[in-house]
Motif scaffolding. Structure first.
Motif, mmCIF file in Angstrom:
data_model
loop_
_atom_site.group_PDB
_atom_site.id
_atom_site.type_symbol
_atom_site.label_atom_id
_atom_site.label_comp_id
_atom_site.label_asym_id
_atom_site.label_seq_id
_atom_site.Cartn_x
_atom_site.Cartn_y
_atom_site.Cartn_z
ATOM 1 N N TYR A 109 0.858 -1.180 0.000
ATOM 2 C CA TYR A 109 0.000 0.000 0.000
ATOM 3 C C TYR A 109 0.899 1.237 0.000
ATOM 4 O O TYR A 109 1.597 1.514 0.977
ATOM 5 C CB TYR A 109 -0.894 0.018 1.238
ATOM 6 N N TRP A 110 0.892 1.980 -1.098
ATOM 7 C CA TRP A 110 1.624 3.247 -1.193
ATOM 8 C C TRP A 110 0.641 4.326 -0.755
ATOM 9 O O TRP A 110 -0.293 4.671 -1.495
ATOM 10 C CB TRP A 110 2.125 3.477 -2.615
ATOM 11 N N CYS A 111 0.833 4.868 0.451
ATOM 12 C CA CYS A 111 -0.231 5.629 1.097
ATOM 13 C C CYS A 111 0.328 6.749 1.971
ATOM 14 O O CYS A 111 1.536 6.842 2.200
ATOM 15 C CB CYS A 111 -1.080 4.684 1.955
ATOM 16 N N ARG A 112 -0.566 7.598 2.477
ATOM 17 C CA ARG A 112 -0.194 8.632 3.440
ATOM 18 C C ARG A 112 -0.516 8.210 4.864
ATOM 19 O O ARG A 112 0.024 8.757 5.814
ATOM 20 C CB ARG A 112 -0.906 9.946 3.102
ATOM 21 N N GLU A 113 -1.413 7.240 5.031
ATOM 22 C CA GLU A 113 -1.739 6.687 6.333
ATOM 23 C C GLU A 113 -1.919 5.186 6.185
ATOM 24 O O GLU A 113 -2.394 4.702 5.151
ATOM 25 C CB GLU A 113 -3.025 7.308 6.898
ATOM 26 N N ASN A 114 -1.561 4.467 7.226
ATOM 27 C CA ASN A 114 -1.707 3.015 7.195
ATOM 28 C C ASN A 114 -3.170 2.642 6.964
ATOM 29 O O ASN A 114 -4.056 3.135 7.666
ATOM 30 C CB ASN A 114 -1.223 2.431 8.536
ATOM 31 N N PRO A 115 -3.456 1.785 5.976
ATOM 32 C CA PRO A 115 -4.848 1.395 5.730
ATOM 33 C C PRO A 115 -5.441 0.600 6.888
ATOM 34 O O PRO A 115 -6.660 0.505 7.005
ATOM 35 C CB PRO A 115 -4.761 0.542 4.461
ATOM 36 N N LEU A 116 -4.599 0.020 7.742
ATOM 37 C CA LEU A 116 -5.052 -0.715 8.919
ATOM 38 C C LEU A 116 -4.788 0.128 10.162
ATOM 39 O O LEU A 116 -3.955 -0.204 10.996
ATOM 40 C CB LEU A 116 -4.336 -2.066 9.022
ATOM 41 N N THR A 117 -5.501 1.220 10.290
ATOM 42 C CA THR A 117 -5.255 2.151 11.386
ATOM 43 C C THR A 117 -5.511 1.472 12.726
ATOM 44 O O THR A 117 -6.591 0.936 12.967
ATOM 45 C CB THR A 117 -6.174 3.377 11.263
ATOM 46 N N PRO A 118 -4.520 1.465 13.629
ATOM 47 C CA PRO A 118 -4.732 0.845 14.940
ATOM 48 C C PRO A 118 -5.744 1.625 15.763
ATOM 49 O O PRO A 118 -5.884 2.845 15.623
ATOM 50 C CB PRO A 118 -3.333 0.893 15.582
ATOM 51 N N LYS A 119 -6.474 0.914 16.633
ATOM 52 C CA LYS A 119 -7.445 1.566 17.505
ATOM 53 C C LYS A 119 -6.775 2.149 18.740
ATOM 54 O O LYS A 119 -7.431 2.817 19.547
ATOM 55 C CB LYS A 119 -8.530 0.564 17.906
ATOM 56 N N LEU A 120 -5.487 1.888 18.901
ATOM 57 C CA LEU A 120 -4.742 2.399 20.035
ATOM 58 C C LEU A 120 -4.123 3.757 19.714
ATOM 59 O O LEU A 120 -4.033 4.152 18.552
ATOM 60 C CB LEU A 120 -3.625 1.422 20.400
ATOM 61 N N ALA A 121 -3.684 4.455 20.743
ATOM 62 C CA ALA A 121 -2.943 5.699 20.544
ATOM 63 C C ALA A 121 -1.623 5.390 19.852
ATOM 64 O O ALA A 121 -1.019 4.333 20.086
ATOM 65 C CB ALA A 121 -2.691 6.374 21.889
ATOM 66 N N THR A 122 -1.184 6.300 19.016
ATOM 67 C CA THR A 122 0.055 6.090 18.265
ATOM 68 C C THR A 122 1.084 7.160 18.628
ATOM 69 O O THR A 122 0.751 8.251 19.086
ATOM 70 C CB THR A 122 -0.206 6.145 16.748
ATOM 71 N N THR A 123 2.337 6.830 18.390
ATOM 72 C CA THR A 123 3.433 7.742 18.687
ATOM 73 C C THR A 123 3.423 8.909 17.710
ATOM 74 O O THR A 123 3.384 8.711 16.497
ATOM 75 C CB THR A 123 4.778 7.002 18.597
ATOM 76 N N GLN A 124 3.479 10.122 18.241
ATOM 77 C CA GLN A 124 3.493 11.323 17.411
ATOM 78 C C GLN A 124 4.887 11.901 17.260
ATOM 79 O O GLN A 124 5.206 12.494 16.230
ATOM 80 C CB GLN A 124 2.563 12.367 18.009
ATOM 81 N N ALA A 125 5.720 11.762 18.280
ATOM 82 C CA ALA A 125 7.070 12.324 18.221
ATOM 83 C C ALA A 125 7.933 11.671 19.288
ATOM 84 O O ALA A 125 7.448 11.270 20.343
ATOM 85 C CB ALA A 125 7.049 13.839 18.417
ATOM 86 N N THR A 126 9.225 11.577 18.988
ATOM 87 C CA THR A 126 10.229 11.102 19.941
ATOM 88 C C THR A 126 11.334 12.144 19.999
ATOM 89 O O THR A 126 11.885 12.527 18.968
ATOM 90 C CB THR A 126 10.810 9.749 19.506
ATOM 91 N N ARG A 127 11.640 12.597 21.212
ATOM 92 C CA ARG A 127 12.720 13.573 21.406
ATOM 93 C C ARG A 127 13.668 13.041 22.468
ATOM 94 O O ARG A 127 13.248 12.329 23.388
ATOM 95 C CB ARG A 127 12.156 14.936 21.827
ATOM 96 N N THR A 128 14.934 13.397 22.350
ATOM 97 C CA THR A 128 15.920 12.962 23.334
ATOM 98 C C THR A 128 16.850 14.111 23.688
ATOM 99 O O THR A 128 17.004 15.068 22.920
ATOM 100 C CB THR A 128 16.760 11.776 22.813
ATOM 101 N N GLY A 129 17.478 14.007 24.858
ATOM 102 C CA GLY A 129 18.426 15.024 25.295
ATOM 103 C C GLY A 129 18.997 14.672 26.653
ATOM 104 O O GLY A 129 18.699 13.606 27.202
ATOM 105 N N ILE A 130 19.788 15.558 27.202
ATOM 106 C CA ILE A 130 20.432 15.304 28.475
ATOM 107 C C ILE A 130 19.381 15.166 29.581
ATOM 108 O O ILE A 130 18.362 15.858 29.590
ATOM 109 C CB ILE A 130 21.442 16.424 28.825
ATOM 110 N N GLY A 131 19.615 14.230 30.505
ATOM 111 C CA GLY A 131 18.679 13.993 31.596
ATOM 112 C C GLY A 131 18.956 14.876 32.799
ATOM 113 O O GLY A 131 19.772 15.793 32.759
#
Length: 530
Positions: free
Chosen positions: A404-426
């Motif tokens: 599927y060549w697409c902009r969104e997965n055709p099998l959209t999960p019913k769960l919350a999905t990851t929007q962003a991952t950021r990292t840095g010094i703790g």
């Protein structure tokens, strides 16, 4: 062979060990503006599988790469100036929704692939004809270009736009397509062999394509590919349905010549240079540069998994074991122009490619290969299914799947999905740090998060293969309808081996989100400043 410009890579040559794929003889009368060679022969997918099986039973014969002198001497600019004459397109003027236009050999594409027209159950070779191309700017003498020269590949155009193509097949077993935006991005391959291993990778070639005339008023077209390499021969069938989400229904029959250490089924190839989670290699002014930002998987158990991509310092290979996978793919989740600020290549428009098996593939692993790159011109990400059992000589392996060549997965999960991952010094801002730690900030949205009451007890379930998780928290980001997880990973040894992290949101012992996976590589002890 990880170039994003896959159309520049080497194409394939037709092996002389399959004589029935060469239809020798004088040129037939031109039909549809294209010359044909030899007589039409009976053809269907079963016969193509027979060709592949026969190929595998004989010793591999490397294809010749010698081009006519006038073509071999061309540099990049002159080769690119060769233009296919659109009026010579296959099926032009026939009232169909599809046309096929051919790529010319030259520059780094030195091995010809042969083209066949399939109609009424019979296949006939399309002869190379210099009059199909405009050489005005290339300065090529066409008198020494034989009809046996072959082509570099082809592109498929659709009646809604006769200028921009919907799919292209060129270079080894590479191909790619677009969704409704018309923007190219990542590529797929027919097959990957020994990818990410200490030994050199082997790149199989499609040595012939068979293009079946589509039905009148149909948005579907079928094409076939004959694949060959030192380790395997194969027969492929692609049923391509053009729509806003372009779908390729693929069947593959593989016949190994020998044991294959790592077979890659439905391999996707993409580029990740830098993103929110990884900017160590980039001094570019643009905030993010990638064709894909994560590997999404739907395991046989039903678990949804998201693995953000990285641009590593050394080659990384991760195998995510599974049985009967339901799908996987390299995806581009970040879709805002502001996330890239690139008005030349428009990374926010790059298509996802979701792979959906049509049957149970048994035991194996979704394998992710991440390769260091210093700029965006190199493909450095590969993902594929690798069966647990190593293919052996004389076996037949059948795989069916949809792309599927697409902009969104055709099998959209019913769960919350990851929007962003950021990292840095703790550590805690304003307080003296007593040890080195690295912070991870992961944002989730969707699913049932919007339905949570004020007193809902949302818990971040976090595990690490090494080190100590500390200062973990989760809170709603009300202005953007998201939830944010923050935690630090404190290192407990001097090892620089990667640490695997796993996270998901839970409430009342029920998963609220997909599973977030990450692989963090600690810095050497002397660089752990705090």
């Amino acid at each position: 062979m990880y170039r994003r410009q896959f159309l520049r890579t080497s194409a394939a040559a037709l092996s002389a060990s399959v004589p029935w794929t060469r239809t020798l003889g004088a040129d037939a009368t031109q039909a549809g503006g294209l010359k044909r060679r030899g007589s039409a022969q009976p053809f269907d997918y079963a016969r193509l599988k027979g060709m592949a099986r026969t190929l595998a039973g004989a010793a591999y014969k490397a294809p010749p790469e010698q081009l006519p002198a006038s073509i071999a001497q061309l540099d990049w600019d002159h080769w690119q100036s060769i233009r296919f004459r659109e009026e010579r397109s296959l099926w032009a003027g026939e009232g169909l929704r599809f046309q096929v236009r051919f790529f010319h050999l030259g520059f780094r594409i030195r091995k010809p692939v042969h083209m066949y027209l399939v109609q009424d159950g019979r296949a006939q070779e399309i002869a190379f004809d210099a009059s199909m191309f405009d050489y005005t700017r290339a300065g090529v003498r066409t008198t020494d270009l034989p009809a046996t020269m072959g082509f570099a590949g082809f592109r498929l155009v659709f009646h809604t736009d006769w200028v921009r193509d919907r799919a292209a097949f060129q270079g080894a077993s590479y191909f790619r397509a677009v969704d409704g935006t018309g923007q190219y991005g990542m590529s797929q391959r027919g097959l990957a062999i020994d990818c990410g291993m200490p030994m050199p990778e082997e790149f199989p070639d499609f040595i012939a394509y068979y293009l079946e005339r589509p039905a009148q008023d149909s948005s579907r077209v079928t094409l076939y590919g004959l694949l060959d390499s030192p380790s395997v021969a194969g027969a492929y069938r692609f049923i391509i349905d053009v729509a806003d989400t372009l779908v390729m229904d693929v069947d593959a029959a593989l016949y190994p010549r020998k044991q294959i250490e790592r077979l890659g089924i439905a391999p996707g190839t993409s580029m990740f240079f830098c993103g929110k989670n990884d900017r160590h290699a980039s001094e570019d002014w643009r905030p993010e540069i990638h064709d894909s930002d994560g590997l999404q998987m739907l395991a046989g158990s039903g678990e949804w998994i998201w693995r953000p991509l990285v641009n590593p310092n050394t080659v990384r290979v991760n195998a995510y074991s599974d049985e009967g996978p339901r799908g996987f793919g390299l995806m581009q989740r970040e879709r805002s122009f502001e996330q890239y600020e690139d008005d030349g290549v428009f990374y926010e428009r790059r298509p996802d490619v979701w792979v959906e098996p049509k049957s149970n593939w048994g035991k194996g692993a979704v394998t992710l290969v991440e390769i260091p790159t210093r700029d965006e011109t190199m493909d450095n990400i590969v993902a594929f299914w690798s069966p647990a059992a190593k293919p052996q000589r004389g076996q037949e392996h059948l795989y069916g799947y949809r792309l599927y060549w697409c902009r969104e997965n055709p099998l959209t999960p019913k769960l919350a999905t990851t929007q962003a991952t950021r990292t840095g010094i703790g550590g805690i801002v304003g307080q003296k740090r007593t040890h080195f730690s690295w912070r991870f900030v992961v944002d989730f949205a969707g699913g049932d998060l919007a339905l949570l009451g004020e007193n809902a007890r949302v818990v971040p379930v976090i595990t690490a293969s090494r080190g100590r998780v500390e200062i973990a928290s989760v809170r709603p980001l009300t202005p953007v309808n998201q939830w944010r997880v923050m935690f630090d990973l404190a290192l407990t040894d001097d090892s620089v081996e990667p640490i695997n992290l796993r996270l998901f949101l839970s409430a009342d012992a029920q998963a609220l989100s997909e599973t977030w996976l990450y692989q963090y590589t600690p810095p050497p002890p002397e660089q752990r400043k705090f």
